[in-house]
Motif scaffolding. Structure first.
Motif, PDB file in Angstrom:
ATOM      1  N   UNK A 101       8.069 -71.710  17.096  1.00 35.53           N
ATOM      2  CA  UNK A 101       8.687 -70.409  17.333  1.00 35.53           C
ATOM      3  C   UNK A 101       7.901 -69.691  18.424  1.00 35.53           C
ATOM      4  N   UNK A 102       8.577 -69.121  19.400  1.00 38.98           N
ATOM      5  CA  UNK A 102       7.861 -68.444  20.484  1.00 38.98           C
ATOM      6  C   UNK A 102       7.331 -67.085  20.023  1.00 38.98           C
ATOM      7  N   UNK A 103       6.285 -66.581  20.671  1.00 46.11           N
ATOM      8  CA  UNK A 103       5.819 -65.231  20.358  1.00 46.11           C
ATOM      9  C   UNK A 103       6.816 -64.198  20.875  1.00 46.11           C
ATOM     10  N   UNK A 104       7.318 -63.381  20.000  1.00 42.01           N
ATOM     11  CA  UNK A 104       8.323 -62.376  20.362  1.00 42.01           C
ATOM     12  C   UNK A 104       7.848 -60.971  19.997  1.00 42.01           C
ATOM     13  N   UNK A 105       6.534 -60.797  19.907  1.00 44.29           N
ATOM     14  CA  UNK A 105       5.991 -59.548  19.383  1.00 44.29           C
ATOM     15  C   UNK A 105       6.209 -58.361  20.311  1.00 44.29           C
ATOM     16  N   UNK A 106       6.618 -58.603  21.578  1.00 42.14           N
ATOM     17  CA  UNK A 106       6.864 -57.491  22.490  1.00 42.14           C
ATOM     18  C   UNK A 106       8.275 -56.931  22.369  1.00 42.14           C
ATOM     19  N   UNK A 107       9.110 -57.587  21.562  1.00 38.44           N
ATOM     20  CA  UNK A 107      10.518 -57.179  21.468  1.00 38.44           C
ATOM     21  C   UNK A 107      10.670 -56.068  20.433  1.00 38.44           C
ATOM     22  N   UNK A 108      10.182 -54.911  20.773  1.00 39.01           N
ATOM     23  CA  UNK A 108      10.198 -53.788  19.837  1.00 39.01           C
ATOM     24  C   UNK A 108      11.569 -53.227  19.567  1.00 39.01           C
ATOM     25  N   UNK A 109      12.551 -53.536  20.434  1.00 39.22           N
ATOM     26  CA  UNK A 109      13.917 -53.035  20.230  1.00 39.22           C
ATOM     27  C   UNK A 109      14.804 -54.052  19.510  1.00 39.22           C
ATOM     28  N   UNK A 130      13.131 -76.187  14.442  1.00 36.66           N
ATOM     29  CA  UNK A 130      11.880 -75.507  14.758  1.00 36.66           C
ATOM     30  C   UNK A 130      10.829 -75.819  13.708  1.00 36.66           C
ATOM     31  N   UNK A 131       9.578 -75.900  14.146  1.00 36.37           N
ATOM     32  CA  UNK A 131       8.510 -76.278  13.228  1.00 36.37           C
ATOM     33  C   UNK A 131       7.349 -75.302  13.348  1.00 36.37           C
ATOM     34  N   UNK A 132       6.283 -75.623  12.659  1.00 42.12           N
ATOM     35  CA  UNK A 132       5.071 -74.810  12.626  1.00 42.12           C
ATOM     36  C   UNK A 132       5.317 -73.549  11.802  1.00 42.12           C
ATOM     37  N   UNK A 133       4.377 -72.649  11.809  1.00 46.21           N
ATOM     38  CA  UNK A 133       4.433 -71.468  10.952  1.00 46.21           C
ATOM     39  C   UNK A 133       5.144 -70.313  11.647  1.00 46.21           C
ATOM     40  N   UNK A 134       5.476 -69.308  10.857  1.00 51.53           N
ATOM     41  CA  UNK A 134       6.095 -68.097  11.393  1.00 51.53           C
ATOM     42  C   UNK A 134       5.004 -67.260  12.065  1.00 51.53           C
ATOM     43  N   UNK A 135       5.144 -66.932  13.347  1.00 56.41           N
ATOM     44  CA  UNK A 135       4.095 -66.182  14.041  1.00 56.41           C
ATOM     45  C   UNK A 135       3.848 -64.815  13.395  1.00 56.41           C
ATOM     46  N   UNK A 136       2.590 -64.433  13.304  1.00 60.26           N
ATOM     47  CA  UNK A 136       2.237 -63.135  12.742  1.00 60.26           C
ATOM     48  C   UNK A 136       2.827 -61.994  13.559  1.00 60.26           C
ATOM     49  N   UNK A 137       3.022 -62.245  14.861  1.00 60.12           N
ATOM     50  CA  UNK A 137       3.519 -61.190  15.733  1.00 60.12           C
ATOM     51  C   UNK A 137       4.916 -60.715  15.403  1.00 60.12           C
ATOM     52  N   UNK A 138       5.676 -61.487  14.606  1.00 61.68           N
ATOM     53  CA  UNK A 138       7.014 -61.051  14.222  1.00 61.68           C
ATOM     54  C   UNK A 138       6.967 -59.694  13.532  1.00 61.68           C
ATOM     55  N   UNK A 139       5.836 -59.396  12.892  1.00 59.29           N
ATOM     56  CA  UNK A 139       5.714 -58.122  12.188  1.00 59.29           C
ATOM     57  C   UNK A 139       5.761 -56.939  13.145  1.00 59.29           C
ATOM     58  N   UNK A 140       5.557 -57.184  14.451  1.00 58.42           N
ATOM     59  CA  UNK A 140       5.610 -56.103  15.439  1.00 58.42           C
ATOM     60  C   UNK A 140       7.032 -55.771  15.861  1.00 58.42           C
ATOM     61  N   UNK A 141       7.968 -56.619  15.492  1.00 56.39           N
ATOM     62  CA  UNK A 141       9.381 -56.355  15.833  1.00 56.39           C
ATOM     63  C   UNK A 141       9.926 -55.341  14.829  1.00 56.39           C
ATOM     64  N   UNK A 142       9.483 -54.128  14.982  1.00 52.66           N
ATOM     65  CA  UNK A 142       9.688 -53.115  13.936  1.00 52.66           C
ATOM     66  C   UNK A 142      11.136 -52.658  13.802  1.00 52.66           C
ATOM     67  N   UNK A 152       3.193 -64.725   5.149  1.00 57.56           N
ATOM     68  CA  UNK A 152       2.057 -63.831   5.228  1.00 57.56           C
ATOM     69  C   UNK A 152       2.466 -62.405   4.814  1.00 57.56           C
ATOM     70  N   UNK A 153       1.559 -61.654   4.234  1.00 61.83           N
ATOM     71  CA  UNK A 153       1.877 -60.317   3.720  1.00 61.83           C
ATOM     72  C   UNK A 153       2.407 -59.361   4.777  1.00 61.83           C
ATOM     73  N   UNK A 154       2.045 -59.575   6.067  1.00 57.77           N
ATOM     74  CA  UNK A 154       2.481 -58.653   7.108  1.00 57.77           C
ATOM     75  C   UNK A 154       3.994 -58.618   7.273  1.00 57.77           C
ATOM     76  N   UNK A 155       4.695 -59.623   6.756  1.00 60.12           N
ATOM     77  CA  UNK A 155       6.160 -59.571   6.810  1.00 60.12           C
ATOM     78  C   UNK A 155       6.683 -58.301   6.170  1.00 60.12           C
ATOM     79  N   UNK A 156       5.942 -57.795   5.208  1.00 59.77           N
ATOM     80  CA  UNK A 156       6.342 -56.572   4.529  1.00 59.77           C
ATOM     81  C   UNK A 156       6.390 -55.364   5.444  1.00 59.77           C
ATOM     82  N   UNK A 157       5.790 -55.462   6.648  1.00 61.31           N
ATOM     83  CA  UNK A 157       5.841 -54.361   7.613  1.00 61.31           C
ATOM     84  C   UNK A 157       7.222 -54.192   8.214  1.00 61.31           C
TER      85      UNK A 157
END
Length: 594
Positions: A178-186, A197-209, A226-231
């Motif tokens: 999965x690509x890092x998409x943490x800048x996609x705030x909108x 798709x493989x590997x883990x869910x990037x932590x940065x997804x939590x920034x897609x508020x 990871x707990x940050x999904x709760x964000x």
């Protein structure tokens, strides 16, 4: 700005030309209505300035030169080369470059979905691309390429599309991480489901508020939630179904107070169901099926009064169901708990769930009778209680069967592998005319088959194997013209096999083995053109094998063994091209096996 030095040079050059022109004694254009401001940019005066100036007397060379100066001024005032260009203009250029980078990583495009993606086409006309109106049609707000059969990796350049609100690349064959998409705030909708798709869910997804829908289902993602999904507190739907996720369900998911649908099914999640899920008051769908969850159903889940579908099947959950589950969850339409270790009685309160359509409680340890209150479920379509210890032995405990005559939409009742005893009540014939599947196999049923069962004209499957039923079966099935599967194996039925069975032309499976049928094999069985499984072994059948059985061109399995059949083996059985297994042993047959 990168263009600023060049713009200053252009303005300086124009002013220099104007000064040079004035020194030569030529007329300066500003006299004709073009005013030069401090920035070196001209502004048009009254109308007809250009026409008036062209009529000014002078040499052709002067007119040509001053026209060039005017054109430069006009272009400069229109913003070409201006130091004050919109940031969205630069964003549009960046979006195009990001998409071209994404395209270069595509290794297969069988539907030619990206043919329009080239610099000769305006960006907003590219297939799957939608641009925002607020940004002069140059900035991408949506990218939808679902179901195009694309192969390759999803590049990190998509993370530069900062105005993106919808990204849907589902139903393709993308692989890699999965690509890092943490800048996609909108970003509001992210659907990458049904890929590889493989590997883990990037932590940065939590920034897609701004995310409202996150669907990563049907991939090969691993690792823990990871707990940050709760964000992602604005999520209304979270679908991670059918991956390889491990660990426990994080309690922080209880922070997603807008959540309406949560599907974590078909993973390798363990531990208990967190009580914090009971906070999700808007939840209408909760699917945790096919994991390794243990413990029981938390009492707090009964707070989810909006819940419509609860699927916890295929886990290691146990204990008893809360007696008030039906009162606390009045909007339930599906309750799917099969293949667990639940025990005790089935709560009668489920009969108060007036909207319920599916009750799947099979493969558990439930005991006691089927609640009579189920007869109130006018919208019930399917009741599956197989492989439990459900009991019925007298009129009272069989009362549910009579009550369920009110369930006019009922299509399936599966009660096989339980502890049902005694005769089948005649009230079985009062069940829904829409009933398609009735399974009472492997219980302790005895006595004759009630003639009223013949009222169930819509049956497609009737499974009564493994009981102690006896008597004749004549007059029971003649009107079941939709019947596809009839299984009476391992009972004590006697008499002849009714020739009328040959009129059930939709039959694909006929199993009458291990009974005490006598007489001849009806020649009418040759009419069953869709039959692929025929087992009438271990009976007292006599006479010859009907030649008409050679007409069963769909037949894969035929077992006529352990009877008293005699005569020649029909040679046309060798014409059954799909026949995989033929057993004629322990008879009195002669001739060559075809």
């Amino acid at each position: 700005m990168q263009r600023a030095p060049r713009n200053r040079f252009i303005r300086a050059r124009i002013l220099h030309l104007l000064a040079w022109q004035k020194d030569r004694g030529d007329t300066v254009p500003s006299v004709a209505g073009v005013q030069i401001n401090q920035s070196g940019c001209g502004s048009l005066g009254p109308g007809m300035v250009l026409a008036r100036y062209l009529t000014t007397r002078g040499s052709a060379r002067r007119v040509k030169w001053e026209m060039l100066v005017l054109l430069a001024l006009l272009l400069l005032c229109r913003g070409i080369g201006s130091t004050h260009g919109s940031p969205d203009d630069h964003a549009g250029d960046g979006d195009m470059m990001s998409l071209l980078d994404f395209k270069r990583a595509i290794t297969s495009d069988p539907k030619r979905a990206l043919d329009s993606w080239n610099t000769s086409n305006p960006l907003c006309r590219w297939a799957g691309v939608t641009c925002g109106r607020a940004h002069r049609g140059r900035v991408i707000t949506s990218l939808k390429l679902a179901g195009q059969g694309l192969e390759g990796e999803i590049t990190s350049s998509l993370g530069n599309l900062t105005f993106l609100r919808t990204l849907n690349l589902s139903e393709n064959s993308f692989s890699g991480r999965l690509p890092p998409l943490d800048r996609l705030g909108k970003l509001e909708v992210l659907d990458l489901s049904q890929n590889s798709l493989r590997d883990s869910i990037p932590h940065g997804f939590a920034n897609c508020s701004s995310l409202r829908i996150l669907d990563l289902s049907n991939n090969s993602l691993v690792g823990q939630l990871y707990p940050k999904l709760g964000l992602l507190s604005g999520l209304s739907a979270l679908n991670l179904y059918k991956n390889r996720l491990t660990g426990t369900i994080p309690p922080s998911l209880g922070n997603m107070t807008h959540l309406e649908a949560l599907d974590l099914g078909n993973n390798n999640l363990s531990g208990s169901i967190p009580a914090e899920l009971g906070i999700l008051s808007n939840l209408s769908i909760l699917f945790l099926r096919e994991n390794r969850l243990s413990g029981g159903i938390p009492q707090c889940l009964l707070n989810l009064s909006s819940l419509q579908a609860l699927a916890l099947d295929g886990n290691r959950l146990g204990g008893v169901l809360p007696p008030n589950i039906g009162d606390a969850l009045p909007n339930l339409r599906w309750i799917i708990l099969y293949n667990n270790m639940f025990g005790g009685h089935i709560p009668a309160s489920i009969g108060n769930c007036s909207k319920i359509e599916l009750i799947y409680l099979g493969s558990n340890n439930f005991s006691g009778p089927v609640p009579r209150s189920f007869g109130k479920l006018s919208k019930l379509i399917r009741l599956e209680l197989y492989e439990n210890m459900i009991e019925a032995s007298n009129d009272e405990s069989w009362g549910f069967l009579h009550a369920m005559g009110n369930c006019t939409l009922l299509q399936g009742v599966l009660l096989d592998d339980n502890q049902l005893q005694g005769g089948i009540p005649s009230s079985i014939g009062n069940m829904s005319a829409n009933l398609r599947y009735l399974a009472l196999a492997r219980n302790h049923l005895s006595g004759t088959l009630p003639p009223s069962i013949g009222n169930l004209h819509g049956l497609e499957g009737l499974l009564l194997a493994g009981n102690d039923l006896d008597g004749t079966i004549e007059g029971r099935f003649e009107k079941m013209i939709h019947l596809q599967s009839l299984d009476l194996q391992a009972n004590n039925f006697t008499g002849v096999i009714p020739p009328s069975i040959g009129n059930l032309t939709n039959l694909t499976e006929l199993t009458l083995s291990e009974n005490a049928f006598s007489g001849h094999i009806p020649a009418s069985l040759g009419n069953l053109q869709f039959l692929d499984y025929l087992n009438i072994s271990n009976n007292n059948l006599s006479g010859k094998i009907p030649v008409t059985l050679g007409n069963l061109q769909q037949l894969i399995f035929m077992d006529l063994s352990h009877n008293n059949l005699e005569g020649d083996i029909p040679s046309n059985l060798g014409d059954l091209g799909r026949l995989y297994q033929l057993d004629l042993s322990d008879n009195k047959l002669k001739g060559i096996i075809p």
